[in-house]
Motif scaffolding. Structure first.
Motif, PDB file in Angstrom:
ATOM      1  N   SER A 128     -23.706 -41.683   9.649  1.00  0.00           N
ATOM      2  CA  SER A 128     -22.519 -42.813   9.328  1.00  0.00           C
ATOM      3  C   SER A 128     -22.268 -43.266  10.481  1.00  0.00           C
ATOM      4  N   SER A 129     -22.491 -42.886  11.491  1.00  0.00           N
ATOM      5  CA  SER A 129     -22.122 -43.695  12.785  1.00  0.00           C
ATOM      6  C   SER A 129     -22.962 -45.052  13.064  1.00  0.00           C
ATOM      7  N   ALA A 130     -22.831 -45.739  13.968  1.00  0.00           N
ATOM      8  CA  ALA A 130     -23.568 -46.925  14.371  1.00  0.00           C
ATOM      9  C   ALA A 130     -24.947 -46.746  14.829  1.00  0.00           C
ATOM     10  N   ILE A 131     -25.604 -45.638  14.989  1.00  0.00           N
ATOM     11  CA  ILE A 131     -26.926 -45.384  15.677  1.00  0.00           C
ATOM     12  C   ILE A 131     -27.852 -46.183  14.711  1.00  0.00           C
ATOM     13  N   ASN A 132     -28.652 -46.803  15.359  1.00  0.00           N
ATOM     14  CA  ASN A 132     -29.706 -47.761  14.950  1.00  0.00           C
ATOM     15  C   ASN A 132     -31.087 -47.113  15.445  1.00  0.00           C
ATOM     16  N   PRO A 133     -32.057 -46.589  14.315  1.00  0.00           N
ATOM     17  CA  PRO A 133     -32.118 -46.600  12.965  1.00  0.00           C
ATOM     18  C   PRO A 133     -31.205 -45.491  12.319  1.00  0.00           C
ATOM     19  N   PRO A 134     -30.548 -45.701  11.237  1.00  0.00           N
ATOM     20  CA  PRO A 134     -29.886 -44.607  10.605  1.00  0.00           C
ATOM     21  C   PRO A 134     -30.724 -43.499   9.881  1.00  0.00           C
ATOM     22  N   ASN A 135     -31.726 -43.977   9.436  1.00  0.00           N
ATOM     23  CA  ASN A 135     -32.647 -42.897   8.714  1.00  0.00           C
ATOM     24  C   ASN A 135     -33.847 -42.316   9.520  1.00  0.00           C
ATOM     25  N   ARG A 136     -33.633 -41.034   9.506  1.00  0.00           N
ATOM     26  CA  ARG A 136     -34.880 -40.238  10.191  1.00  0.00           C
ATOM     27  C   ARG A 136     -35.212 -39.087   9.441  1.00  0.00           C
ATOM     28  N   ILE A 137     -36.655 -38.410   9.934  1.00  0.00           N
ATOM     29  CA  ILE A 137     -37.132 -37.337   9.370  1.00  0.00           C
ATOM     30  C   ILE A 137     -37.158 -36.377  10.552  1.00  0.00           C
ATOM     31  N   TYR A 138     -36.115 -35.308  10.506  1.00  0.00           N
ATOM     32  CA  TYR A 138     -36.128 -34.258  11.759  1.00  0.00           C
ATOM     33  C   TYR A 138     -37.197 -33.243  11.375  1.00  0.00           C
ATOM     34  N   ILE A 139     -37.765 -32.728  12.187  1.00  0.00           N
ATOM     35  CA  ILE A 139     -38.877 -31.673  12.528  1.00  0.00           C
ATOM     36  C   ILE A 139     -38.344 -30.532  13.198  1.00  0.00           C
ATOM     37  N   LYS A 140     -38.009 -29.198  12.901  1.00  0.00           N
ATOM     38  CA  LYS A 140     -37.670 -28.201  13.661  1.00  0.00           C
ATOM     39  C   LYS A 140     -38.971 -27.419  13.704  1.00  0.00           C
ATOM     40  N   ASP A 141     -39.425 -27.041  14.999  1.00  0.00           N
ATOM     41  CA  ASP A 141     -40.392 -25.870  15.079  1.00  0.00           C
ATOM     42  C   ASP A 141     -39.748 -24.848  15.084  1.00  0.00           C
ATOM     43  N   ILE A 142     -39.702 -23.901  14.129  1.00  0.00           N
ATOM     44  CA  ILE A 142     -39.124 -22.562  13.868  1.00  0.00           C
ATOM     45  C   ILE A 142     -39.189 -21.623  15.052  1.00  0.00           C
ATOM     46  N   ALA A 143     -40.560 -21.558  15.518  1.00  0.00           N
ATOM     47  CA  ALA A 143     -40.863 -20.564  16.582  1.00  0.00           C
ATOM     48  C   ALA A 143     -40.145 -20.842  17.960  1.00  0.00           C
ATOM     49  N   SER A 144     -40.031 -22.253  18.369  1.00  0.00           N
ATOM     50  CA  SER A 144     -39.401 -22.393  19.752  1.00  0.00           C
ATOM     51  C   SER A 144     -37.970 -22.897  19.305  1.00  0.00           C
ATOM     52  N   SER A 145     -37.665 -23.037  18.101  1.00  0.00           N
ATOM     53  CA  SER A 145     -36.217 -23.590  17.742  1.00  0.00           C
ATOM     54  C   SER A 145     -35.853 -25.094  18.301  1.00  0.00           C
ATOM     55  N   THR A 146     -36.989 -26.031  18.512  1.00  0.00           N
ATOM     56  CA  THR A 146     -36.555 -27.112  18.950  1.00  0.00           C
ATOM     57  C   THR A 146     -36.662 -28.203  17.962  1.00  0.00           C
ATOM     58  N   TRP A 147     -36.115 -29.187  18.057  1.00  0.00           N
ATOM     59  CA  TRP A 147     -36.178 -30.531  17.060  1.00  0.00           C
ATOM     60  C   TRP A 147     -36.654 -31.561  17.798  1.00  0.00           C
ATOM     61  N   SER A 148     -37.490 -32.262  16.894  1.00  0.00           N
ATOM     62  CA  SER A 148     -37.997 -33.604  17.013  1.00  0.00           C
ATOM     63  C   SER A 148     -37.784 -34.496  15.708  1.00  0.00           C
ATOM     64  N   TYR A 149     -37.887 -35.787  16.006  1.00  0.00           N
ATOM     65  CA  TYR A 149     -38.061 -36.601  14.855  1.00  0.00           C
ATOM     66  C   TYR A 149     -38.768 -37.793  14.671  1.00  0.00           C
ATOM     67  N   VAL A 150     -38.852 -38.323  13.471  1.00  0.00           N
ATOM     68  CA  VAL A 150     -39.518 -39.571  13.125  1.00  0.00           C
ATOM     69  C   VAL A 150     -38.632 -40.674  12.648  1.00  0.00           C
ATOM     70  N   VAL A 151     -38.621 -41.841  12.958  1.00  0.00           N
ATOM     71  CA  VAL A 151     -37.785 -42.735  12.299  1.00  0.00           C
ATOM     72  C   VAL A 151     -38.061 -42.868  10.944  1.00  0.00           C
ATOM     73  N   GLY A 152     -37.260 -42.888   9.952  1.00  0.00           N
ATOM     74  CA  GLY A 152     -37.646 -42.933   8.438  1.00  0.00           C
ATOM     75  C   GLY A 152     -37.771 -44.445   8.082  1.00  0.00           C
ATOM     76  N   PRO A 153     -38.209 -44.445   6.933  1.00  0.00           N
ATOM     77  CA  PRO A 153     -38.373 -45.759   6.036  1.00  0.00           C
ATOM     78  C   PRO A 153     -37.091 -46.162   6.180  1.00  0.00           C
ATOM     79  N   SER A 154     -36.796 -47.761   6.394  1.00  0.00           N
ATOM     80  CA  SER A 154     -35.580 -48.530   6.319  1.00  0.00           C
ATOM     81  C   SER A 154     -34.990 -48.454   4.850  1.00  0.00           C
ATOM     82  N   GLY A 155     -33.800 -48.762   4.592  1.00  0.00           N
ATOM     83  CA  GLY A 155     -33.218 -49.007   3.169  1.00  0.00           C
ATOM     84  C   GLY A 155     -32.460 -47.578   2.790  1.00  0.00           C
ATOM     85  N   ALA A 156     -32.432 -47.252   1.425  1.00  0.00           N
ATOM     86  CA  ALA A 156     -31.907 -46.251   1.130  1.00  0.00           C
ATOM     87  C   ALA A 156     -32.302 -44.715   1.581  1.00  0.00           C
TER      88      ALA A 156
END
Length: 300
Positions: A128-156
């Motif tokens: 809900s902040s001003a970050i662009n793009p606002p939609n992302r899919i975050y991925i957590k590697d459970i073994a290393s407890s690290t997060w990465s992300y892919v910019v998600g489809p725009s829109g809803a």
């Protein structure tokens, strides 16, 4: 209720999440006796009652422990609030709660999913902040407890999420998009398009299974755009002949609508068991009805 998850190690341990419409007051409930009794796990409330809008929950085994991940809608006015919490069960009815510090109060997490190997956690993110793009899919590697992300489809914000065969699948409105799970770059590809107005609620990957407001569908993913098959209804009342050049028939009266593959409505009839398609241009179409489900046919 927005989510339900059972421990992979102890079926008596069950988590349920819920939200309340038009408020920020939902909650997280836990049962250790298979759902007979429930206790509330508070995030910001000091006593049982209305707490936070919890949007989803998944369960996984980590180092011999039952672990539950719970996602929350954004709450920018609440300090000490995070988008995802990790609960580790002790085995004695108690648990340890840890906030996933990658997310803050302005970060809403709306869907969770585990990869088929249960070694990564996927999360639908919208800020809900001003970050662009606002939609992302975050991925957590459970073994290393690290997060990465892919910019998600725009829109809803995405309404459903799953993964399989090296792809992430996410639903937005009446469409399903795919993206390679091992790549953080590149655009999303339209994988499947349902008729406009279809509400997609659930995605699950064995073959790609889709739960929508009109029924349950299955897709054999081939890496290219496809069309849905209603596995509960269309096999009971198939349309014929296919291909067709005059009239299309089925063996039950139904209210039907015919779309092209882009979602444009061409014909609509009520309480009929056939429809004249002779004036349609040659091509692939989708017919949808309450009783016949969604089926594909060809006009030639």
């Amino acid at each position: 209720v927005t989510g339900l998850a059972v421990s992979p190690l102890d079926p008596n341990i069950v988590y349920a999440t819920y939200t309340l419409e038009n408020t920020d007051d939902g909650g997280i409930f836990v049962s250790t006796d298979g759902g007979v009794t429930w206790t509330q796990e508070m995030i910001v409330a000091g006593a049982p009652g209305m707490d936070v809008d919890a949007t989803d929950v998944v369960a996984v085994e980590e180092s011999g422990k039952s672990v539950f991940y719970v996602s929350l809608a954004s709450e920018p006015m609440t300090s000490g609030y995070y988008g995802i919490y990790r609960f580790e069960e002790s085995g004695s009815g108690s648990r340890t709660k840890t906030a996933e510090s990658a997310f803050g109060a302005t970060d809403g997490i709306y869907k969770l999913s585990l990869t088929s190997g249960r070694d990564s956690l996927l999360a639908v993110y919208r800020t809900s902040s001003a970050i662009n793009p606002p939609n992302r899919i975050y991925i957590k590697d459970i073994a290393s407890s690290t997060w990465s992300y892919v910019v998600g489809p725009s829109g809803a914000v995405s309404s459903a999420l799953t993964s399989g065969d090296g792809y992430i699948f996410t639903a937005r409105d009446h469409e399903i998009y795919s993206h390679p799970i091992d790549s953080a770059v590149g655009s999303w590809t339209l994988a499947y398009s349902y008729p406009v107005g279809t509400k997609i609620n659930v995605l699950y990957y064995d073959e790609l299974l889709v739960g929508a407001g009109t029924g349950l569908y299955a897709h054999d993913w081939s890496g290219s755009i496809g069309l849905p098959e209603n596995i509960a209804k269309s096999r009971a009342f198939p349309v014929y002949p296919v291909p067709s050049s005059n009239s299309l028939y089925w063996d039950v009266r139904d209210d039907v609508t015919i779309f092209d593959i882009h979602g444009k409505i061409h014909l609509s009839e009520e309480e009929v068991d056939h429809i004249d398609v002779s004036q349609l241009p040659k091509g692939v179409y989708i017919i949808q009805g309450e009783r016949i489900g969604i089926q594909r046919f060809v006009v030639q």
